[in-house]
Design a protein around this motif. Structure first.
Motif, short mmCIF file in Angstrom:
data_model
loop_
_atom_site.label_atom_id
_atom_site.label_comp_id
_atom_site.label_asym_id
_atom_site.label_seq_id
_atom_site.Cartn_x
_atom_site.Cartn_y
_atom_site.Cartn_z
N LEU A 1 -0.66 5.20 18.84
CA LEU A 1 1.15 5.03 18.45
C LEU A 1 1.45 5.32 16.72
O LEU A 1 2.23 6.52 16.79
N LEU A 2 0.75 5.39 16.18
CA LEU A 2 0.98 6.40 14.79
C LEU A 2 0.70 7.35 14.56
O LEU A 2 1.35 8.12 14.09
N ASP A 3 0.30 7.97 15.46
CA ASP A 3 -0.48 9.21 15.33
C ASP A 3 0.95 9.46 15.55
O ASP A 3 1.80 11.53 15.52
N GLY A 4 1.92 9.63 16.64
CA GLY A 4 3.10 9.57 17.59
C GLY A 4 3.92 9.76 16.71
O GLY A 4 4.94 10.65 16.26
N PHE A 5 3.78 8.43 15.97
CA PHE A 5 4.91 8.73 14.91
C PHE A 5 5.24 9.74 13.76
O PHE A 5 6.04 9.96 13.69
N ALA A 6 3.75 10.38 13.50
CA ALA A 6 3.61 11.07 12.70
C ALA A 6 4.26 12.62 12.86
O ALA A 6 4.30 12.79 11.77
N PRO B 1 0.76 -1.24 0.27
CA PRO B 1 -0.05 -0.29 0.05
C PRO B 1 0.67 1.44 -0.26
O PRO B 1 2.09 1.04 0.17
N GLN B 2 0.12 2.57 -0.33
CA GLN B 2 0.94 3.44 -0.16
C GLN B 2 1.11 4.19 0.70
O GLN B 2 -0.27 4.50 1.90
N GLY B 3 2.21 4.68 1.41
CA GLY B 3 2.44 5.27 2.57
C GLY B 3 2.74 4.70 3.22
O GLY B 3 2.55 3.76 3.42
N TRP B 4 4.09 5.35 4.34
CA TRP B 4 4.46 4.99 5.62
C TRP B 4 3.38 4.09 6.44
O TRP B 4 3.78 3.14 7.39
N ARG B 5 1.94 4.91 6.54
CA ARG B 5 1.46 4.85 7.49
C ARG B 5 0.81 3.12 7.34
O ARG B 5 0.24 2.85 8.28
#
Length: 320
Positions: free
Chosen positions: A309-314, A168-172
């Motif tokens: 967690l991914l919100d924090g990564f962003a 899929p597109q995008g790191w997230r």
């Protein structure tokens, strides 16, 4: 009449078979687990496993992940067998029973089925041999012992999770796919989260494939190896740490005989004492939320935690 007495596992299998025939256990009903059989009949776990293996080989019961061993669906009436013409060759395939050639793959698969249905504590080399219908020492020709067998099981289980050639597109989206793939594996094999820790990672190709997916995703964003590895560990630890509770709940129920709700009821007085102390006002207010009924949903908790967690990564350089 020889006066000989059937071995314990045959007597246990006969009793369970009787309960099924008499309607005490219907198709889909859970039959006694190996732990319950061991307690009820006063036998070793290996004997209990052998009894269930006997019924499984007969098609009377079947193992279902985390549901345990259940009564198998009743077979439809067999078709009428047509007589063969004289001189015709046999076309019936060779029976696929325990007399098939024993392989490491069959041993590992049988072990996974036991662990999926009964938990890792119920696993033994003797029990695997009983499930396969082979001599007790036969699996040792292919596996050195239980420790090696567990590693082979883990490697095979982790290898079940694969990733698309067209990601899929995008790191997230890619990290979400990796996390959900791991979560699905732990859901399918709850024992899997019990055999490794962050400080003692397992050197398994099947597990390394999941690390490769996450690290490649982060590497493509230009993160340095140290930062990419730390973020991978944070994501892995979140999924793994939550998954540990899948098997622990089943282990606690097997050990105490209490469901989660029954255990909570047994702790009611202790929680009421904490509330009555007046020392924890916010905790007390929070408990009123449970009074209306709250069912812990680990799948929902996984989604909430993954998003947070991914919100924090962003917010990090390279991912923002």
């Amino acid at each position: 009449m020889t006066g000989e007495i059937d071995p314990p596992y045959l007597r246990i299998a006969a009793e369970i078979r009787r309960r099924i025939a008499d309607g005490e256990l219907a198709p889909g009903d859970r039959v006694p687990s190996t732990r319950r059989i061991a307690r009820e009949w006063g036998v070793a776990l290996a004997t209990a496993t052998r009894a269930l293996a006997k019924l499984s080989q007969e098609g009377v019961v079947q193992a279902r992940p985390r549901a345990g061993t259940v009564v198998a669906p009743r077979d439809p009436a067999p078709e009428r067998v047509r007589p063969r013409a004289a001189g015709s060759e046999r076309t019936r395939p060779r029976a696929a029973g325990p007399d098939r050639e024993l392989t490491r793959e069959r041993i590992v698969r049988a072990a996974i089925e036991i662990a999926d249905a009964e938990g890792l504590d119920a696993l033994s080399m003797r029990g695997v041999a009983a499930r396969l219908g082979v001599a007790t020492m036969s699996p040792y020709r292919y596996v050195d012992g239980k420790d090696e067998l567990i590693l082979l099981m883990a490697d095979a289980a982790y290898a079940e999770g694969t990733y698309p050639d067209d990601p899929p597109q995008g790191w997230r989206a890619r990290l979400e796919l990796g996390a959900r793939t791991m979560w699905a594996l732990y859901r399918r094999h709850p024992w899997l989260a019990q055999i490794s820790s962050l400080s003692r990672p397992l050197p398994l190709g099947g597990l390394a494939g999941h690390a490769e997916w996450a690290l490649a995703t982060l590497d493509a964003r230009g993160l340095g190896p140290d930062r990419a590895f730390e973020l991978h560990l944070l994501l892995y630890t979140f999924v793994h740490g939550l998954a540990v509770n899948l098997e622990r709940g089943a282990q606690a129920e097997a050990a105490t005989g209490l469901t989660d709700d029954q255990w909570m009821d047994s702790q009611q007085a202790a929680f009421e004492a904490i509330v009555a102390s007046g020392r924890y006002p916010v905790f007390t207010r929070t408990l009123t939320f449970f009074a209306d009924g709250y069912d812990l949903d680990l799948d929902a908790l996984f989604e909430v935690g993954l998003a947070a967690l991914l919100d924090g990564f962003a917010t990090l350089p390279g991912l923002s």
